[in-house]
Design an enzyme around this catalytic site. Structure first.
Site, PDB file in Angstrom:
ATOM      1  N   GLY A 138     124.753 -29.407  45.718  1.00 35.57           N
ATOM      2  CA  GLY A 138     124.317 -30.323  46.476  1.00 35.57           C
ATOM      3  C   GLY A 138     122.769 -29.685  47.249  1.00 35.57           C
ATOM      4  N   GLU A 139     122.425 -30.584  48.160  1.00 32.84           N
ATOM      5  CA  GLU A 139     121.506 -30.065  48.792  1.00 32.84           C
ATOM      6  C   GLU A 139     120.049 -29.831  48.034  1.00 32.84           C
ATOM      7  OE1 GLU A 139     122.792 -26.929  51.499  1.00 32.84           O
ATOM      8  OE2 GLU A 139     124.678 -28.099  51.808  1.00 32.84           O
ATOM      9  N   GLY A 140     119.722 -29.555  46.868  1.00 28.31           N
ATOM     10  CA  GLY A 140     118.634 -29.175  46.332  1.00 28.31           C
ATOM     11  C   GLY A 140     118.944 -27.823  46.031  1.00 28.31           C
TER      12      GLY A 140
END
Length: 337
Positions: A304-306
């Protein structure tokens, strides 16, 4: 200039009225691509990416100089049902890590030459457990969409949005199931690493939520009922980028679920996006297939997190650099056959 979002219908109107690509710029880019010092098609998807990017930026010979990464964080009431291997407190702790530059996304954004912004959305007020009622009120959804909408830098020329929210693969799975059908088990994965019993519990929670809320409205309404603040903020930012003609690289499963809510509200709402990667979360590939997006990378990421989207920035930068920086046959004095 972005229009103001005064209510959810104004968001729908802004999304449906957003501009498309510049056909003349795309045609000019295609013509230039045919004159570059390489065999036709030799750069594969890089050629298509450059032409696609040129159309959205209204420039037949564009550059990427100002990519932006935005991470949104939110907490979910459904975590009280034990759907995650980590407690909700980790969301707050990871936001601090982002702000101090210590997370993976900080390193990947820096490596891609991107600015990075972090927005925490009411972390002390989790969403409502969606098995008991809608996750968000209309006002809460609007506020989250507005956060995303206003977070996009109009001077950016490429956008990646990411998220942090313990338990948020659960609402993402519920959104996908509600939008695309099938069984809860088709869309529910292990997220941060729950065991078999945890997966069974998580699947039950997704099924209960979908049973309560599916078929109640368009993608935006499903987002309200089953989503979260950070998921809605990502949708708001993706929509704002469309209004500003800023191309977007989608991240993983949760980002794709947010994007799917836009696609199921207005047809073609994701034409300005590409999929940065296919994550290791099992249902991500199925969501991308529903969206008609072929991932640029498949490296087994599930952070996640980009992170996957940020990693793909350099792929798109390379595509545009080759397109705009290479010489044509005429410029190089090379025979084109």
């Amino acid at each position: 200039m972005l229009p103001e979002l005064n209510d959810l219908n104004s968001f729908r109107q802004a999304l449906s009225g957003a501009p498309g690509p510049d056909d003349d710029a795309a045609q000019g880019a295609a013509e230039r691509n045919g004159q570059l010092t390489k065999p036709p098609g030799a750069l594969g998807r890089l050629e298509d990416l450059a032409i696609w990017y040129a159309g959205w930026r209204q420039d037949a010979r564009p550059q990427i100089t100002a990519p932006q990464v935005i991470v949104f964080a939110g907490n979910h009431g459904v975590t009280a049902q034990g759907v995650s291997a980590f407690p909700p407190e980790v969301t707050v702790q990871m936001v601090a890590n982002f702000e101090h530059g210590g997370a993976a996304i900080n390193q990947l954004a820096k490596a891609a030459g991107a600015t990075m912004d972090v927005h925490a959305l009411n972390l002390d007020v989790p969403t409502t457990d969606f098995t008991t009622g809608p996750a968000l009120s209309e006002d809460e959804l609007l506020q989250a969409l507005q956060t995303g909408w206003s977070s996009v830098n109009p001077n950016a020329d490429l956008l990646v949005v990411g998220e942090m929210g313990i338990g948020n693969t659960t609402p993402a799975a519920a959104i996908a199931c509600a939008l695309f059908g099938g069984e809860a088990s088709d869309w529910t994965g292990r997220g941060t690493g729950v065991d078999d019993a945890g997966l069974a519990n998580k699947t039950r929670v997704v099924a209960e939520g979908v049973s309560l809320h599916a078929g109640t409205g368009d993608g935006l309404e499903i987002l309200r009922r089953l989503g979260g603040r950070e998921i809605a903020a990502m949708a708001g930012a993706i929509a704002a980028a469309r209004a500003l003609r800023i191309p977007v690289i989608l991240d993983g499963f949760i980002c794709s679920a947010a994007a799917a809510c836009l696609a199921e509200t207005v047809k073609g709402a994701l034409d300005h996006t590409v999929a940065g990667h296919q994550s290791a979360e099992g249902a991500h590939g199925a969501v991308l297939a529903k969206l008609g997006k072929e991932p640029l990378l498949n490296l087994g990421l599930r952070l996640g997190e980009g992170s996957g989207g940020a990693l793909a920035i350099n792929i798109l930068k390379s595509a545009v650099a080759c397109h705009s920086g290479m010489a044509t046959f005429a410029e190089a004095g090379v025979s084109d056959g």
